[in-house]
Write a protein that holds these residues in place. Structure first.
Motif, short mmCIF file in Angstrom:
data_model
loop_
_atom_site.label_atom_id
_atom_site.label_comp_id
_atom_site.label_asym_id
_atom_site.label_seq_id
_atom_site.Cartn_x
_atom_site.Cartn_y
_atom_site.Cartn_z
N GLY A 174 0.90 -1.25 0.18
CA GLY A 174 0.13 -0.02 0.08
C GLY A 174 0.63 1.38 -0.08
N HIS A 175 2.12 1.15 0.13
CA HIS A 175 3.03 2.41 -0.04
C HIS A 175 4.33 2.12 -0.41
CE1 HIS A 175 5.36 1.25 3.61
NE2 HIS A 175 4.28 1.05 4.28
N ASP A 176 4.97 3.06 -0.94
CA ASP A 176 6.22 3.03 -1.43
C ASP A 176 7.38 3.50 -0.26
OD1 ASP A 176 6.26 5.65 -1.15
OD2 ASP A 176 5.95 5.85 -3.52
N ARG A 220 4.09 6.90 0.54
CA ARG A 220 2.86 7.20 -0.19
C ARG A 220 2.60 6.16 -1.26
NH1 ARG A 220 6.91 11.40 -0.91
NH2 ARG A 220 6.12 13.47 -0.06
N LEU A 221 1.28 6.27 -1.47
CA LEU A 221 0.82 5.11 -2.49
C LEU A 221 1.67 5.13 -3.89
CD1 LEU A 221 -1.82 3.42 -3.09
CD2 LEU A 221 -2.56 5.02 -4.47
N PRO A 222 2.14 4.00 -4.29
CA PRO A 222 3.06 3.85 -5.12
C PRO A 222 2.49 4.32 -6.55
CG PRO A 222 2.88 1.77 -4.09
CD PRO A 222 1.92 2.54 -3.46
N ALA A 223 3.36 4.87 -7.26
CA ALA A 223 2.74 5.57 -8.32
C ALA A 223 2.83 4.58 -9.54
CB ALA A 223 3.80 6.54 -8.92
N GLU A 224 3.56 3.43 -9.57
CA GLU A 224 3.50 2.47 -10.76
C GLU A 224 2.67 1.23 -10.13
OE1 GLU A 224 7.34 1.66 -12.14
OE2 GLU A 224 7.86 3.77 -12.82
N ARG A 225 1.51 1.22 -10.58
CA ARG A 225 0.69 0.21 -10.21
C ARG A 225 -0.01 -0.55 -11.49
NH1 ARG A 225 -3.33 3.04 -7.18
NH2 ARG A 225 -2.08 4.88 -7.91
N ASN A 226 -0.32 -1.85 -11.49
CA ASN A 226 -1.04 -2.32 -12.64
C ASN A 226 -2.48 -2.35 -12.17
OD1 ASN A 226 -2.30 -3.92 -14.63
ND2 ASN A 226 -0.63 -5.48 -14.61
N GLN A 238 -3.15 1.28 5.14
CA GLN A 238 -4.28 2.02 5.97
C GLN A 238 -4.17 3.58 5.58
OE1 GLN A 238 -6.08 1.03 9.65
NE2 GLN A 238 -4.37 0.09 10.37
N ARG A 239 -2.94 4.16 5.19
CA ARG A 239 -2.70 5.32 5.28
C ARG A 239 -2.94 5.81 3.76
NH1 ARG A 239 0.16 7.91 9.48
NH2 ARG A 239 0.84 6.49 10.89
N THR A 240 -3.08 4.99 2.90
CA THR A 240 -3.15 5.16 1.58
C THR A 240 -4.46 4.66 0.88
OG1 THR A 240 -1.81 3.34 0.84
CG2 THR A 240 -0.74 5.54 1.17
N PHE A 241 -5.11 3.90 1.63
CA PHE A 241 -6.27 2.99 0.95
C PHE A 241 -7.41 3.76 0.33
CE2 PHE A 241 -9.79 -0.05 0.72
CZ PHE A 241 -9.38 -0.95 -0.15
N ALA A 242 -7.67 5.26 0.92
CA ALA A 242 -8.49 5.85 0.44
C ALA A 242 -8.37 6.10 -1.02
CB ALA A 242 -8.73 7.30 1.37
N LEU A 243 -7.25 6.55 -1.16
CA LEU A 243 -7.03 6.89 -2.57
C LEU A 243 -6.78 5.58 -3.48
CD1 LEU A 243 -3.73 9.40 -1.89
CD2 LEU A 243 -6.09 9.78 -2.85
N GLY A 287 -12.53 2.54 1.98
CA GLY A 287 -11.99 3.80 1.52
C GLY A 287 -12.59 4.89 2.25
N SER A 288 -13.80 5.28 2.58
CA SER A 288 -14.33 6.31 2.99
C SER A 288 -13.89 6.09 4.77
CB SER A 288 -16.02 6.17 3.03
OG SER A 288 -16.40 6.37 1.72
N ARG A 289 -13.84 4.92 5.48
CA ARG A 289 -13.59 5.12 6.98
C ARG A 289 -12.07 5.61 7.08
NH1 ARG A 289 -15.67 -0.45 9.67
NH2 ARG A 289 -17.64 -0.62 8.54
N LEU A 290 -11.08 4.97 6.09
CA LEU A 290 -9.90 5.18 6.03
C LEU A 290 -9.49 6.38 5.96
CD1 LEU A 290 -8.48 1.57 5.36
CD2 LEU A 290 -8.59 2.57 7.68
#
Length: 239
Positions: free
Chosen positions: A145-147, A151-157, A174-179, A217-220
């Protein structure tokens, strides 16, 4: 005389999930370098008198650098010690194993890898669900979930991650799942796809929250726990 390093998977934290090989290596170690999530009852299997060194990393907390941990492994092994590098879950799944292997190889130090029960498998077992289904969940994928920056990894399939016929396990989410959830829905994953938030897997205060991708996503977006967690989503969670 050069020592030897055993990378040992401690599982998610429940000492009963340790393998026999893991218990053997702990019982004979001179030095144990352990992750934060591998502490507690698991360390009860360490040899009395062994040097126990905490080297764990937790988001938002001061932690030793990876270079420092790798150097400790090399320095202890060069004394001739039997060293256990105790990693949570399975060492090869988002456990920074490669960096430490490279350091040992560069120093000419022999090592072995003792696999452990992944927290993904333990979370599914705790929730009494399979990770695969013969007809509608034939693929399992693990993603972080993070790099390195948190942060949320930029390169994702995203095509693969939004596949409604796959079981997906998100580590450290947890910190990035909303995005992440917003991106999944934008790429076509139904917001009502079943999801499971699993916190403190394998510990007495384990918590399992059944929900949906959109709801989690809303909760987190507003309430993030400091507990170590996984999120699983896909058809496996359907009744």
């Amino acid at each position: 005389m050069t020592g030897f390093v055993s990378f040992v998977g401690s599982g998610p934290g429940d000492p009963e999930l340790l393998t026999l090989k893991a218990v053997d290596r702990l019982s004979r170690a001179d030095v144990v370098l352990f992750d934060d999530l591998s502490s507690g009852p698991v360390l009860g299997h360490a040899r009395p008198g062994a040097d126990l060194v905490a080297v764990g990393k937790r988001a938002g907390r001061a932690s030793p650098s990876q270079d420092h941990v790798s150097r400790l492994l090399v320095d202890h092994a060069r004394t001739g010690a039997r060293v256990v590098r105790l990693k949570s879950g399975d060492p090869g799944i988002f456990g920074r194993l490669e960096e430490e292997i490279v350091a040992l190889r560069n120093a000419g130090i022999a090592f072995e890898i003792v696999p452990g029960v992944s927290s993904a498998s333990a979370a599914a077992a705790a929730a009494a669900i399979p990770l695969t289904r013969r007809l509608n969940a034939r693929r399992v994928q693990f993603v972080t979930g993070h790099d390195v920056s948190g942060r949320l990894p930029a390169e994702r399939n995203m095509t693969a991650l939004a596949d409604p016929a796959a079981t997906t396990v998100v580590f450290m989410p947890q910190r990035t799942f909303a995005l992440f959830a917003a991106d999944l829905i934008a790429f076509g994953l139904p917001g009502d796809t079943p999801a499971l938030l699993a916190e403190n897997v394998g510990h007495p205060d384990q918590r399992l929250v059944r929900s949906t991708v959109a709801d989690l996503g809303s909760r987190l977006a507003t309430a993030i726990s400091s507990a170590p967690a996984l999120i699983l989503y896909g058809p496996l969670l359907e009744p």
